[in-house]
Design a protein around this motif. Structure first.
Motif, PDB file in Angstrom:
ATOM      1  N   GLU A 122       2.174   1.933  -3.316  1.00  0.00           N
ATOM      2  CA  GLU A 122       1.145   2.506  -4.182  1.00  0.00           C
ATOM      3  C   GLU A 122       0.981   4.003  -3.885  1.00  0.00           C
ATOM      4  N   ILE A 123       0.970   4.329  -2.598  1.00  0.00           N
ATOM      5  CA  ILE A 123       0.876   5.739  -2.195  1.00  0.00           C
ATOM      6  C   ILE A 123       2.072   6.514  -2.766  1.00  0.00           C
ATOM      7  N   LEU A 174      -6.331   4.651   0.229  1.00  0.00           N
ATOM      8  CA  LEU A 174      -5.125   3.892   0.575  1.00  0.00           C
ATOM      9  C   LEU A 174      -4.693   4.185   2.007  1.00  0.00           C
ATOM     10  N   SER A 221      -7.047  11.580  -7.701  1.00  0.00           N
ATOM     11  CA  SER A 221      -5.907  10.931  -7.064  1.00  0.00           C
ATOM     12  C   SER A 221      -5.901  11.144  -5.558  1.00  0.00           C
ATOM     13  N   ASN A 222      -6.445  12.305  -5.120  1.00  0.00           N
ATOM     14  CA  ASN A 222      -6.476  12.536  -3.683  1.00  0.00           C
ATOM     15  C   ASN A 222      -7.466  11.631  -2.983  1.00  0.00           C
ATOM     16  N   GLU A 279      -8.123   8.673  -4.092  1.00  0.00           N
ATOM     17  CA  GLU A 279      -7.391   7.408  -4.118  1.00  0.00           C
ATOM     18  C   GLU A 279      -6.423   7.336  -2.934  1.00  0.00           C
ATOM     19  N   LEU A 280      -5.734   8.446  -2.709  1.00  0.00           N
ATOM     20  CA  LEU A 280      -4.788   8.506  -1.584  1.00  0.00           C
ATOM     21  C   LEU A 280      -5.505   8.304  -0.253  1.00  0.00           C
ATOM     22  N   GLN A 294       2.158  13.116  -8.613  1.00  0.00           N
ATOM     23  CA  GLN A 294       1.719  14.454  -8.203  1.00  0.00           C
ATOM     24  C   GLN A 294       2.901  15.370  -7.905  1.00  0.00           C
ATOM     25  N   ILE A 328       1.579   7.302  -6.449  1.00  0.00           N
ATOM     26  CA  ILE A 328       0.637   8.411  -6.676  1.00  0.00           C
ATOM     27  C   ILE A 328       1.309   9.750  -6.360  1.00  0.00           C
ATOM     28  N   LEU A 378       0.825  -1.205   0.000  1.00  0.00           N
ATOM     29  CA  LEU A 378       0.000   0.000   0.000  1.00  0.00           C
ATOM     30  C   LEU A 378       0.858   1.253   0.000  1.00  0.00           C
TER      31      LEU A 378
END
Lengths: 96, 96
Positions: free
Chosen positions: A33-34, B9, B2-3, B5-6, A41, A37, A30
């Motif tokens: 994955e973070i 997670l 994406s936020n 998604e964050l 960004q 992302i 996890l």
């Protein structure tokens, strides 16, 4: 008698070690994955505010037998390992 | 996007932190019980052979993403914390 008791307890510890390993690695996935992302960004991976908030949550939930300082120490090691994994991924991404 | 998604997670990570805390403390209770039995038997609490065997089991099971050295490092910290708990119990037992 007591040695049998010890064997039972030890096999329970072994089982828990395995569960801990699985959870720690799932958590690491996890965190990777973070990291991916955040990479997209352009955000810094290390977030001390988030880390402090996770630790505070854990300390609030902790009812021992481990003391707060021990919980904090163990989780800081887990967090640090996660961050190192993100940094490795970042370096690999740069090499592609 | 994406936020969001964050956030998802991160809440999964929080959940896993809680599960890890619970497991680590349950493991600590078992380790305390083992310490009490060893205390009665007059056996030394620290058992490097057992510790090495636990680590080898874990390394065999490990399929990442954490590397072997990281798994070994994190678990050594968990083992050390367990041993310190047994030593505290021992000191308290002496004071009774």
């Amino acid at each position: 008698m007591s040695n049998q008791e010890l064997d039972v307890l030890r096999s329970k510890v072994d089982e828990m070690n395995g569960q801990l390993l699985q959870l720690i690695n799932e958590r690491a996935e996890l965190v990777q994955e973070i990291g991916r992302i955040k990479e997209k960004q352009g955000v810094n991976r290390y977030d001390p505010v988030r880390e402090r908030s996770m630790l505070n949550n854990l300390l609030e939930k902790n009812d021992g037998p481990f003391e707060r300082s021990t919980v904090e120490h163990i989780f800081k090691e887990i967090f640090k390992a996660g961050l190192e994994l993100q940094e490795d991924d970042h370096r690999k991404a740069l090499l592609v």
